[in-house]
Scaffold this active site. Structure first.
Site, PDB file in Angstrom:
ATOM      1  N   GLY A  70     -41.520  33.980 -31.165  1.00 49.74           N
ATOM      2  CA  GLY A  70     -41.657  32.945 -30.139  1.00 49.74           C
ATOM      3  C   GLY A  70     -42.769  31.988 -30.508  1.00 49.74           C
ATOM      4  O   GLY A  70     -43.092  31.815 -31.688  1.00 49.74           O
ATOM      5  N   SER A  71     -43.370  31.400 -29.492  1.00 45.08           N
ATOM      6  CA  SER A  71     -44.368  30.357 -29.734  1.00 45.08           C
ATOM      7  C   SER A  71     -45.714  30.956 -30.150  1.00 45.08           C
ATOM      8  O   SER A  71     -46.023  32.111 -29.847  1.00 45.08           O
ATOM      9  CB  SER A  71     -44.551  29.545 -28.458  1.00 45.08           C
ATOM     10  OG  SER A  71     -45.030  30.391 -27.432  1.00 45.08           O
ATOM     11  N   ASN A  72     -46.521  30.133 -30.803  1.00 42.34           N
ATOM     12  CA  ASN A  72     -47.857  30.578 -31.227  1.00 42.34           C
ATOM     13  C   ASN A  72     -48.731  30.917 -30.033  1.00 42.34           C
ATOM     14  O   ASN A  72     -49.473  31.902 -30.050  1.00 42.34           O
ATOM     15  CB  ASN A  72     -48.536  29.486 -32.057  1.00 42.34           C
ATOM     16  CG  ASN A  72     -47.969  29.446 -33.441  1.00 42.34           C
ATOM     17  OD1 ASN A  72     -46.788  29.171 -33.608  1.00 42.34           O
ATOM     18  ND2 ASN A  72     -48.766  29.759 -34.429  1.00 42.34           N
ATOM     19  N   VAL A  88     -47.993  32.083 -27.026  1.00 45.69           N
ATOM     20  CA  VAL A  88     -47.711  33.402 -26.441  1.00 45.69           C
ATOM     21  C   VAL A  88     -48.006  34.503 -27.467  1.00 45.69           C
ATOM     22  O   VAL A  88     -48.591  35.546 -27.148  1.00 45.69           O
ATOM     23  CB  VAL A  88     -46.252  33.481 -25.942  1.00 45.69           C
ATOM     24  CG1 VAL A  88     -45.925  34.890 -25.468  1.00 45.69           C
ATOM     25  CG2 VAL A  88     -46.012  32.475 -24.815  1.00 45.69           C
ATOM     26  N   GLY A  89     -47.647  34.253 -28.720  1.00 45.46           N
ATOM     27  CA  GLY A  89     -47.844  35.259 -29.772  1.00 45.46           C
ATOM     28  C   GLY A  89     -49.290  35.695 -29.900  1.00 45.46           C
ATOM     29  O   GLY A  89     -49.593  36.888 -29.967  1.00 45.46           O
ATOM     30  N   GLU A 137     -43.646  36.570 -35.255  1.00 47.64           N
ATOM     31  CA  GLU A 137     -42.998  35.469 -35.981  1.00 47.64           C
ATOM     32  C   GLU A 137     -43.069  34.254 -35.067  1.00 47.64           C
ATOM     33  O   GLU A 137     -42.534  34.291 -33.952  1.00 47.64           O
ATOM     34  CB  GLU A 137     -41.534  35.792 -36.291  1.00 47.64           C
ATOM     35  CG  GLU A 137     -41.338  36.879 -37.332  1.00 47.64           C
ATOM     36  CD  GLU A 137     -41.871  36.508 -38.706  1.00 47.64           C
ATOM     37  OE1 GLU A 137     -42.167  35.330 -38.963  1.00 47.64           O
ATOM     38  OE2 GLU A 137     -42.014  37.434 -39.520  1.00 47.64           O
ATOM     39  N   CYS A 144     -37.076  27.760 -35.959  1.00 45.77           N
ATOM     40  CA  CYS A 144     -38.452  27.832 -36.459  1.00 45.77           C
ATOM     41  C   CYS A 144     -38.507  27.346 -37.904  1.00 45.77           C
ATOM     42  O   CYS A 144     -39.558  26.921 -38.373  1.00 45.77           O
ATOM     43  CB  CYS A 144     -38.955  29.256 -36.354  1.00 45.77           C
ATOM     44  SG  CYS A 144     -37.808  30.423 -37.053  1.00 45.77           S
TER      45      CYS A 144
HETATM   46  P1  NAD Z   1     -41.938  31.637 -26.038  1.00 44.63           P
HETATM   47  O1  NAD Z   1     -43.179  32.036 -26.753  1.00 44.63           O
HETATM   48  O2  NAD Z   1     -42.071  30.796 -24.846  1.00 44.63           O
HETATM   49  O3  NAD Z   1     -41.136  32.936 -25.572  1.00 44.63           O
HETATM   50  C1  NAD Z   1     -40.782  33.965 -26.480  1.00 44.63           C
HETATM   51  C2  NAD Z   1     -40.609  35.251 -25.694  1.00 44.63           C
HETATM   52  O4  NAD Z   1     -41.877  35.648 -25.162  1.00 44.63           O
HETATM   53  C3  NAD Z   1     -39.658  35.127 -24.491  1.00 44.63           C
HETATM   54  O5  NAD Z   1     -38.902  36.310 -24.356  1.00 44.63           O
HETATM   55  C4  NAD Z   1     -40.625  34.968 -23.338  1.00 44.63           C
HETATM   56  O6  NAD Z   1     -40.065  35.349 -22.102  1.00 44.63           O
HETATM   57  C5  NAD Z   1     -41.751  35.903 -23.766  1.00 44.63           C
HETATM   58  N1  NAD Z   1     -43.043  35.643 -23.111  1.00 44.63           N
HETATM   59  C6  NAD Z   1     -43.468  34.493 -22.516  1.00 44.63           C
HETATM   60  N2  NAD Z   1     -44.706  34.660 -22.010  1.00 44.63           N
HETATM   61  C7  NAD Z   1     -45.079  35.935 -22.278  1.00 44.63           C
HETATM   62  C8  NAD Z   1     -46.244  36.695 -22.038  1.00 44.63           C
HETATM   63  N3  NAD Z   1     -47.304  36.187 -21.394  1.00 44.63           N
HETATM   64  N4  NAD Z   1     -46.285  37.976 -22.483  1.00 44.63           N
HETATM   65  C9  NAD Z   1     -45.252  38.503 -23.168  1.00 44.63           C
HETATM   66  N5  NAD Z   1     -44.108  37.837 -23.416  1.00 44.63           N
HETATM   67  C10 NAD Z   1     -44.016  36.558 -22.993  1.00 44.63           C
HETATM   68  O7  NAD Z   1     -40.980  30.981 -27.163  1.00 44.63           O
HETATM   69  P2  NAD Z   1     -39.531  30.354 -26.972  1.00 44.63           P
HETATM   70  O8  NAD Z   1     -39.709  29.049 -26.270  1.00 44.63           O
HETATM   71  O9  NAD Z   1     -38.598  31.363 -26.413  1.00 44.63           O
HETATM   72  O10 NAD Z   1     -39.095  30.100 -28.499  1.00 44.63           O
HETATM   73  C11 NAD Z   1     -39.473  28.969 -29.216  1.00 44.63           C
HETATM   74  C12 NAD Z   1     -40.596  29.297 -30.168  1.00 44.63           C
HETATM   75  O11 NAD Z   1     -40.230  30.401 -30.975  1.00 44.63           O
HETATM   76  C13 NAD Z   1     -40.908  28.171 -31.157  1.00 44.63           C
HETATM   77  O12 NAD Z   1     -42.293  28.014 -31.285  1.00 44.63           O
HETATM   78  C14 NAD Z   1     -40.334  28.671 -32.478  1.00 44.63           C
HETATM   79  O13 NAD Z   1     -40.920  28.169 -33.635  1.00 44.63           O
HETATM   80  C15 NAD Z   1     -40.514  30.146 -32.352  1.00 44.63           C
HETATM   81  N6  NAD Z   1     -39.571  30.871 -33.190  1.00 44.63           N
HETATM   82  C16 NAD Z   1     -40.030  31.466 -34.324  1.00 44.63           C
HETATM   83  C17 NAD Z   1     -39.160  32.147 -35.163  1.00 44.63           C
HETATM   84  C18 NAD Z   1     -39.670  32.817 -36.409  1.00 44.63           C
HETATM   85  O14 NAD Z   1     -38.999  33.732 -36.887  1.00 44.63           O
HETATM   86  N7  NAD Z   1     -40.810  32.432 -36.943  1.00 44.63           N
HETATM   87  C19 NAD Z   1     -37.809  32.237 -34.838  1.00 44.63           C
HETATM   88  C20 NAD Z   1     -37.366  31.624 -33.672  1.00 44.63           C
HETATM   89  C21 NAD Z   1     -38.262  30.947 -32.840  1.00 44.63           C
END
Ligand code: NAD
Length: 481
Positions: free
Chosen positions: A225-227, A229-230, A248, A282
């Site tokens: 997901g996003s940086n 949240v990660g 990731e 991504c």
């Molecule tokens: P996001 O970070 O908003 O959400 C990702 C997941 O985290 C979702 O399931 C969300 O519900 C969960 N989440 C949100 N807040 C949380 C918290 N406080 N605690 C725990 N979990 C939480 O990302 P998104 O909008 O779903 O995806 C887009 C992002 O993902 C982009 O930045 C993209 O680059 C990245 N991405 C990376 C890869 C990779 O392999 N590097 C692949 C796909 C997407």
């Protein structure tokens, strides 16, 4: 229709009895209602995953593989229905949506075949009597937190290795794309997977995801997901809870086009990398760095080709660019385009399409900017939409310096016939995934996937490397009495 959580082999209502509508980004159609789960639902899922671990771990690899293969067979048999559901909720075009379900099948089959692969090594001991070897043991219950942009492939590339190596799983899918993961749960349910081995809790990241990170019975978290949240997850999960964590995250992936490249092929590589999946990958190409000798010719053909791309209903076979996944995502892209109009020159796109049948969807025309300075927001921030920033450079050295001038390090590509420069690029570029004469996007399941710098932390996903995250090494000194 109402869909339920999958906990301990049963479809369960959320404790809250509350549901959220799953809406199509194309026209707002209601695709079903999914649980707004609360912490108590996660606790149930965690208890089931913990309980089922000892028996699951004891099965042979071949026994575990049989469930993966049966789930793959279910997805294969129902690819049309599942692919259409994925496309309706995520918005990617037909070929890409169907392709993603088939890819999930390949991933499951790949990890089912891991059952026949070696697990450790035999190493000569200093002592002639000692049989010295290594094996791998599962971690226990693992938590998977996944994004919306590959709503089947990413959950499957995490849960398949987790399961084959003997872990049990709780997954929290992205709340924008729950139906895709529902189909994966159904596939394992039909496969007869023992109760509790795989559990799915639908709901908000800030509620269920955050609770997973804190739960002491979850031994590891794999997150995509996003940086923003990660990093939060890493801080909580490792410092407060001692969990193993794999992240990731984002990218700002460059494509370099050198003067000797075939212009038409380079344009197709650029368009595919930047605009497939509406740029919501991504690994999508977002910066294109072109050597000055070819710049004008490349730019003009790129702009003409971009204007030809059909933006429309993702279920139509000739659509190239579908909608953004949600209003928030679409608004964010439009906002960055407005910023771009202030800091660079707009060459095409830059607005919503005018067709009436797209008026209720989250559409943005594919967009190209030039005259982008290296410190512009367009050059530095992940947009996650169909937007290209073009840069003109003097030579290879300037191109690679610009390509590396980013906090991200996921993927990069170069178009050239010059073998020497292609080889230098492979050495010089600071990323985890390198493409020579192909798109920055595009991954195969049998090789490692992941990046460096701010794009990833922890060991790589996919291929044989996945074993690093989902197991730990045990070293055995076996001696006679
Ligand atoms: P996001 O970070 O908003 O959400 C990702 C997941 O985290 C979702 O399931 C969300 O519900 C969960 N989440 C949100 N807040 C949380 C918290 N406080 N605690 C725990 N979990 C939480 O990302 P998104 O909008 O779903 O995806 C887009 C992002 O993902 C982009 O930045 C993209 O680059 C990245 N991405 C990376 C890869 C990779 O392999 N590097 C692949 C796909 C997407």
């Amino acid at each position: 229709m109402r869909y339920l959580n999958y906990i301990n082999g049963l479809w369960k209502e959320p404790t809250s009895r509350e549901y959220k509508e799953n809406l199509s980004p194309h026209n707002g159609e209601n695709l079903g209602e999914f649980p707004s789960s609360v912490a108590a639902d996660l606790h149930d899922a965690v208890a089931a995953g913990k309980r089922s671990f000892p028996a699951w771990k004891k099965l042979s690899f071949q026994q575990r593989a049989s469930y993966l293969q049966k789930a793959a067979d279910h997805l294969k048999k129902n690819v049309q229905e599942i692919g259409q559901d994925l496309i309706k909720e995520e918005g990617k075009p037909l070929a890409e949506g169907m392709g993603e379900v088939n890819r999930a099948v390949s991933i499951l089959e790949y990890y089912a075949a891991e059952a026949r692969q070696p697990l450790g090594e035999v190493i000569p001991s200093a002592n002639a009597e000692t049989f010295l070897y290594t094996t791998r043991t599962p971690l226990g219950l693992v938590g998977l937190i996944t994004p919306w942009n590959f709503p089947i492939a990413i959950p499957v590339w995490k849960l398949a290795p987790a399961l084959i190596y003997g872990n049990t799983v709780v997954i929290k899918p992205a709340d924008l794309t729950p139906k895709s993961v529902y189909h994966v749960m159904k596939a394992f349910d039909e496969a007869g997977l023992p109760a509790g081995v795989l559990n799915c809790v639908f709901g908000k990241g800030s509620v269920i995801g955050a609770e997973m990170v804190e739960h002491p019975d979850i031994k590891a978290i794999s997150f995509t997901g996003s940086n923003q949240v990660g990093i939060q997850i890493q801080n909580r999960a490792t410092t407060a809870n001692g969990k193993k964590v794999q992240l990731e995250m984002g990218g700002k992936n460059p494509l370099i086009v050198l003067s000797d490249a075939d212009v038409d092929k380079a344009v197709e590589i650029a368009v595919g990398g930047a605009f497939k999946s509406t740029g919501q990958k991504c690994t999508a190409t977002s910066r294109i760095i072109v050597e000055e000798g070819i710049y004008e010719v490349f730019r003009d053909r790129l702009v003409n080709r971009t204007k030809e791309l059909k933006v429309g209903n993702p279920l139509d076979g000739d659509t190239f660019v579908g909608p953004a996944v949600s209003k928030t995502q679409c608004d964010g892209v439009i906002k960055m385009i407005e910023v771009g109009k202030e800091e660079a020159t707009l060459l095409c796109g830059g607005e919503a399409p005018s067709e009436e049948e797209l008026a209720n969807g989250f559409y943005v025309k594919p967009t190209v900017f030039e005259n982008v300075s290296h410190d512009a927001r367009l050059a530095r921030e992940e947009i996650f939409g169909p937007v290209i920033a073009l840069f003109k450079v003097k030579n290879y050295e300037e191109a690679v310096e610009m390509a590396n001038d980013t906090e991200y390090g996921l993927s990069a590509a170069i178009c050239t016939n010059n073998l020497t420069l292609a080889q230098r690029f492979i050495e010089d570029i600071e990323v985890g995934l390198v493409h020579v004469n192909s798109e920055t996007a595009g991954t195969e399941p049998q090789v490692p996937f992941g990046g460096c710098k701010s794009s990833s932390t922890g060991s790589r996903e996919q291929g044989k490397t996945a074993i690093e995250f989902y197991t730990q090494v045990k070293t055995i000194y076996l001696d006679r009495m």
